[in-house]
Design a protein around this motif. Structure first.
Motif, PDB file in Angstrom:
ATOM      1  N   PHE A  81      -3.254  -1.699  25.139  1.00  0.00           N
ATOM      2  CA  PHE A  81      -3.488  -0.377  25.751  1.00  0.00           C
ATOM      3  C   PHE A  81      -4.869   0.179  25.455  1.00  0.00           C
ATOM      4  O   PHE A  81      -5.328   1.110  26.118  1.00  0.00           O
ATOM      5  CB  PHE A  81      -2.438   0.628  25.264  1.00  0.00           C
ATOM      6  N   LYS A  82      -5.535  -0.390  24.461  1.00  0.00           N
ATOM      7  CA  LYS A  82      -6.829   0.161  24.039  1.00  0.00           C
ATOM      8  C   LYS A  82      -7.850   0.154  25.170  1.00  0.00           C
ATOM      9  O   LYS A  82      -8.764   0.976  25.184  1.00  0.00           O
ATOM     10  CB  LYS A  82      -7.397  -0.638  22.867  1.00  0.00           C
ATOM     11  N   SER A 105     -10.419  -1.161  12.618  1.00  0.00           N
ATOM     12  CA  SER A 105      -9.308  -1.580  13.485  1.00  0.00           C
ATOM     13  C   SER A 105      -8.349  -2.543  12.812  1.00  0.00           C
ATOM     14  O   SER A 105      -8.748  -3.370  11.984  1.00  0.00           O
ATOM     15  CB  SER A 105      -9.896  -2.254  14.721  1.00  0.00           C
ATOM     16  N   THR A 106      -7.066  -2.436  13.220  1.00  0.00           N
ATOM     17  CA  THR A 106      -6.083  -3.459  12.857  1.00  0.00           C
ATOM     18  C   THR A 106      -6.156  -4.630  13.853  1.00  0.00           C
ATOM     19  O   THR A 106      -5.332  -5.535  13.787  1.00  0.00           O
ATOM     20  CB  THR A 106      -4.661  -2.867  12.836  1.00  0.00           C
ATOM     21  N   ASN A 108      -6.603  -4.589  17.628  1.00  0.00           N
ATOM     22  CA  ASN A 108      -6.645  -4.355  19.077  1.00  0.00           C
ATOM     23  C   ASN A 108      -7.818  -3.484  19.509  1.00  0.00           C
ATOM     24  O   ASN A 108      -8.477  -3.779  20.511  1.00  0.00           O
ATOM     25  CB  ASN A 108      -5.326  -3.738  19.558  1.00  0.00           C
ATOM     26  N   THR A 109      -8.061  -2.416  18.766  1.00  0.00           N
ATOM     27  CA  THR A 109      -9.215  -1.578  19.108  1.00  0.00           C
ATOM     28  C   THR A 109     -10.482  -2.420  19.069  1.00  0.00           C
ATOM     29  O   THR A 109     -11.341  -2.333  19.954  1.00  0.00           O
ATOM     30  CB  THR A 109      -9.354  -0.400  18.118  1.00  0.00           C
ATOM     31  N   GLY A 207       0.702   4.651  15.156  1.00  0.00           N
ATOM     32  CA  GLY A 207      -0.089   4.137  14.035  1.00  0.00           C
ATOM     33  C   GLY A 207      -1.064   5.217  13.607  1.00  0.00           C
ATOM     34  O   GLY A 207      -0.763   6.094  12.810  1.00  0.00           O
ATOM     35  N   ASN A 208      -2.261   5.154  14.215  1.00  0.00           N
ATOM     36  CA  ASN A 208      -3.273   6.175  13.919  1.00  0.00           C
ATOM     37  C   ASN A 208      -3.029   7.442  14.752  1.00  0.00           C
ATOM     38  O   ASN A 208      -3.709   8.439  14.583  1.00  0.00           O
ATOM     39  CB  ASN A 208      -4.665   5.592  14.210  1.00  0.00           C
ATOM     40  N   LEU A 209      -2.096   7.331  15.700  1.00  0.00           N
ATOM     41  CA  LEU A 209      -1.553   8.455  16.487  1.00  0.00           C
ATOM     42  C   LEU A 209      -2.461   8.980  17.600  1.00  0.00           C
ATOM     43  O   LEU A 209      -2.248  10.076  18.112  1.00  0.00           O
ATOM     44  CB  LEU A 209      -1.074   9.583  15.566  1.00  0.00           C
ATOM     45  N   GLY A 210      -3.431   8.173  17.998  1.00  0.00           N
ATOM     46  CA  GLY A 210      -4.244   8.540  19.161  1.00  0.00           C
ATOM     47  C   GLY A 210      -3.461   8.383  20.453  1.00  0.00           C
ATOM     48  O   GLY A 210      -3.566   9.216  21.357  1.00  0.00           O
ATOM     49  N   ASN A 211      -2.654   7.345  20.546  1.00  0.00           N
ATOM     50  CA  ASN A 211      -1.994   7.053  21.818  1.00  0.00           C
ATOM     51  C   ASN A 211      -0.919   8.081  22.157  1.00  0.00           C
ATOM     52  O   ASN A 211      -0.830   8.528  23.293  1.00  0.00           O
ATOM     53  CB  ASN A 211      -1.409   5.641  21.785  1.00  0.00           C
ATOM     54  N   ALA A 266      -0.312  -4.182  13.557  1.00  0.00           N
ATOM     55  CA  ALA A 266      -1.091  -3.273  14.430  1.00  0.00           C
ATOM     56  C   ALA A 266      -0.923  -1.823  14.021  1.00  0.00           C
ATOM     57  O   ALA A 266      -1.840  -1.013  14.198  1.00  0.00           O
ATOM     58  CB  ALA A 266      -0.660  -3.458  15.890  1.00  0.00           C
ATOM     59  N   ILE A 267       0.248  -1.480  13.502  1.00  0.00           N
ATOM     60  CA  ILE A 267       0.511  -0.072  13.163  1.00  0.00           C
ATOM     61  C   ILE A 267       0.596   0.139  11.649  1.00  0.00           C
ATOM     62  O   ILE A 267       1.226   1.087  11.177  1.00  0.00           O
ATOM     63  CB  ILE A 267       1.763   0.484  13.893  1.00  0.00           C
ATOM     64  N   GLU A 312       3.967  -7.634  21.360  1.00  0.00           N
ATOM     65  CA  GLU A 312       3.723  -7.823  19.926  1.00  0.00           C
ATOM     66  C   GLU A 312       4.642  -6.890  19.134  1.00  0.00           C
ATOM     67  O   GLU A 312       5.226  -5.952  19.704  1.00  0.00           O
ATOM     68  CB  GLU A 312       2.249  -7.643  19.590  1.00  0.00           C
ATOM     69  N   THR A 342       2.653  -1.760  23.994  1.00  0.00           N
ATOM     70  CA  THR A 342       1.223  -1.547  23.781  1.00  0.00           C
ATOM     71  C   THR A 342       0.402  -2.833  23.661  1.00  0.00           C
ATOM     72  O   THR A 342      -0.811  -2.801  23.855  1.00  0.00           O
ATOM     73  CB  THR A 342       1.043  -0.713  22.503  1.00  0.00           C
TER      74      THR A 342
HETATM   75  N1  F0G Z   1       0.554  -0.622  19.262  1.00  0.00           N
HETATM   76  C1  F0G Z   1      -0.454  -1.488  19.080  1.00  0.00           C
HETATM   77  C2  F0G Z   1      -0.308  -2.863  19.617  1.00  0.00           C
HETATM   78  C3  F0G Z   1      -1.617  -1.081  18.388  1.00  0.00           C
HETATM   79  O1  F0G Z   1      -2.621  -1.942  18.217  1.00  0.00           O
HETATM   80  C4  F0G Z   1      -1.698   0.237  17.884  1.00  0.00           C
HETATM   81  C5  F0G Z   1      -2.868   0.702  17.147  1.00  0.00           C
HETATM   82  C6  F0G Z   1      -0.614   1.097  18.114  1.00  0.00           C
HETATM   83  C7  F0G Z   1       0.486   0.638  18.812  1.00  0.00           C
HETATM   84  C8  F0G Z   1      -0.613   2.505  17.646  1.00  0.00           C
HETATM   85  O2  F0G Z   1      -1.428   3.325  18.397  1.00  0.00           O
HETATM   86  O3  F0G Z   1      -2.952   4.033  16.570  1.00  0.00           O
HETATM   87  O4  F0G Z   1      -2.917   5.211  18.765  1.00  0.00           O
HETATM   88  O5  F0G Z   1      -0.991   5.421  17.187  1.00  0.00           O
HETATM   89  N2  F0G Z   1      -3.833  -0.054  16.810  1.00  0.00           N
HETATM   90  C9  F0G Z   1      -5.050   0.443  16.166  1.00  0.00           C
HETATM   91  C10 F0G Z   1      -6.098  -0.666  16.152  1.00  0.00           C
HETATM   92  C11 F0G Z   1      -4.821   1.059  14.828  1.00  0.00           C
HETATM   93  O6  F0G Z   1      -7.011  -0.629  15.327  1.00  0.00           O
HETATM   94  O7  F0G Z   1      -6.038  -1.564  16.992  1.00  0.00           O
HETATM   95  P1  F0G Z   1      -2.136   4.571  17.705  1.00  0.00           P
END
Ligand code: F0G
Length: 367
Positions: A81-82, A105-106, A108-109, A207-211, A266-267, A312, A342
């Motif tokens: 989704f990034k 980043s974990t 994906n970003t 995760g980081n809660l932007g989405n 990722a989270i 994933e 995502t």
């Molecule tokens: N799902 C996936 C596959 C992700 O990679 C992430 C976040 C989330 C959900 C959570 O989204 O952070 O906006 O709440 N990945 C970040 C990264 C941290 O660095 O790729 P989020």
């Protein structure tokens, strides 16, 4: 505030799919009026945002609800989704004349940043937690040519290191407002794919809660523009070992950072930067925040895979979360739910192999 004619806008969105303007090949840039205005020649796009909404009868019965569909944002160009936010953030960085881009980043970003920066011809710097990101994501970052800085510790340690990066670089984490503007488009994609019928619940991994912040904002904008007449309820689902937001939601107190521990790498975020903004969206939608454990995530991932969809682990937290909310009675049996997937299944092949460990090649299978 932008004013539109809702019926005319819905028609314009359909017509733009057939347009020869290269921006309109993107499901993000088709929503041009809803995005920050940038010069057309700064737009860096990979055709993101044309993702499927999969109906999931078996997922619905797994969760115990009447209707379930997946908005599969893992079907974006770099597999997550990034890309929806990155196309806007990198375009804005290019328009502003940034010398490069950087993120923590974990995985994906950083993959997404690396691809869009490569398209823009900008150098990219990815700060990643050493040994804690999947091989596929590392491979993508390398392929797209970003510089990698491995940081000992978690995502949160990598994020803290970002501050010490020098040079005129645009930070493209979701703390960058352009990322949120792009990612809010997921709400419009979901609604358009459903003929603008609002689901009762939308589940998003946190995760980081932007989405969750972005998707909540997207629905509120759609409401304010008259495209829909009510909001869906947001369910933000965290992994139990990385659930400081679920805890803060439960206690009503400020978020207490922690050291994240989950197989859903990722989270694995212990100090989410956008928790206040996400809480605002959860409350505005009469939503909830909850945590599910890694075994429940694995089980849900298996179920999503067996329906020919796949994702994933972090994404599968949504299905596990809906199932848990149905069991506790928060979600009703006749609910109509959309789970936001995502990340693509190939983003973390090791997770699949671990879940199916002990599989045997079946020489006698009836083929
Ligand atoms: N799902 C996936 C596959 C992700 O990679 C992430 C976040 C989330 C959900 C959570 O989204 O952070 O906006 O709440 N990945 C970040 C990264 C941290 O660095 O790729 P989020």
């Amino acid at each position: 505030m932008l004013r539109i004619d809702p019926t005319g806008y819905k028609r314009a969105l359909r017509e733009r799919r057939a347009s020869s303007d290269p921006r309109f090949a993107s499901g993000v840039w088709r929503l041009l009026e809803l995005l920050p205005s940038l010069p057309a020649d700064s737009v860096v796009t990979l055709g993101e945002g044309n993702v499927p909404l999969y109906d999931s009868p078996r997922g619905a019965s797994y969760a115990g609800v009447d209707g379930l569909a997946y908005l599969h944002l893992g079907m974006n160009p770099t597999g997550s989704f990034k890309d929806l936010g990155m196309t806007v953030a990198v375009s804005a960085a290019k328009a502003a004349g940034a010398r490069g881009v950087a993120c923590a980043s974990t995985g994906n970003t950083a993959s997404s940043m690396a691809a869009y920066a490569a398209r823009a011809g900008l150098p990219a710097y990815a700060l990643i937690p050493r040994g804690r990101i999947s091989k596929a994501k590392l491979a993508q970052i390398l392929d797209y040519g970003a510089h990698i800085v491995e940081v000992d510790g978690s995502f949160d340690d990598a994020f803290a290191k970002l501050a010490s990066i020098e040079g005129d670089l645009a930070i493209v984490n979701s703390t960058n407002p352009y990322r949120i503007e792009g990612q809010k488009c997921a709400a419009f994609m979901m609604l358009e794919a459903r003929g603008w019928r609002v689901p009762e619940w939308v589940a998003v991994p946190g995760g980081n809660l932007g989405n969750s912040t972005a998707i909540g904002r997207g629905f509120r904008e759609a409401l304010a523009l008259g495209l829909i007449d009510r909001l869906p309820r947001l369910a933000v689902v965290q992994a139990a070992g990385a659930a400081p937001f679920a805890r803060a939601f439960e206690t009503g107190e400020d978020l207490l950072p922690l050291v994240p521990q989950t197989r859903a790498s990722a989270i694995a975020v212990g100090s989410p930067k956008s928790w206040r903004a996400s809480l605002h969206e959860v409350r505005a939608s009469d939503g909830v925040v909850l945590a599910v454990d890694d075994d429940a995530i694995d089980d849900a991932k298996g179920a999503i895979g067996r329906e020919g969809i796949g994702c994933e682990p972090a994404s599968a937290a949504t299905l596990a979360g809906i199932r848990a909310l149905r069991r506790s009675g928060v979600v009703g049996a006749n609910a109509d739910v959309v789970a936001v997937l995502t990340g693509h299944v190939l983003k973390d092949a090791d997770a699949s192999l671990r879940i199916h460990e002990g599989f045997r090649s079946d020489a006698h299978a009836a083929v």
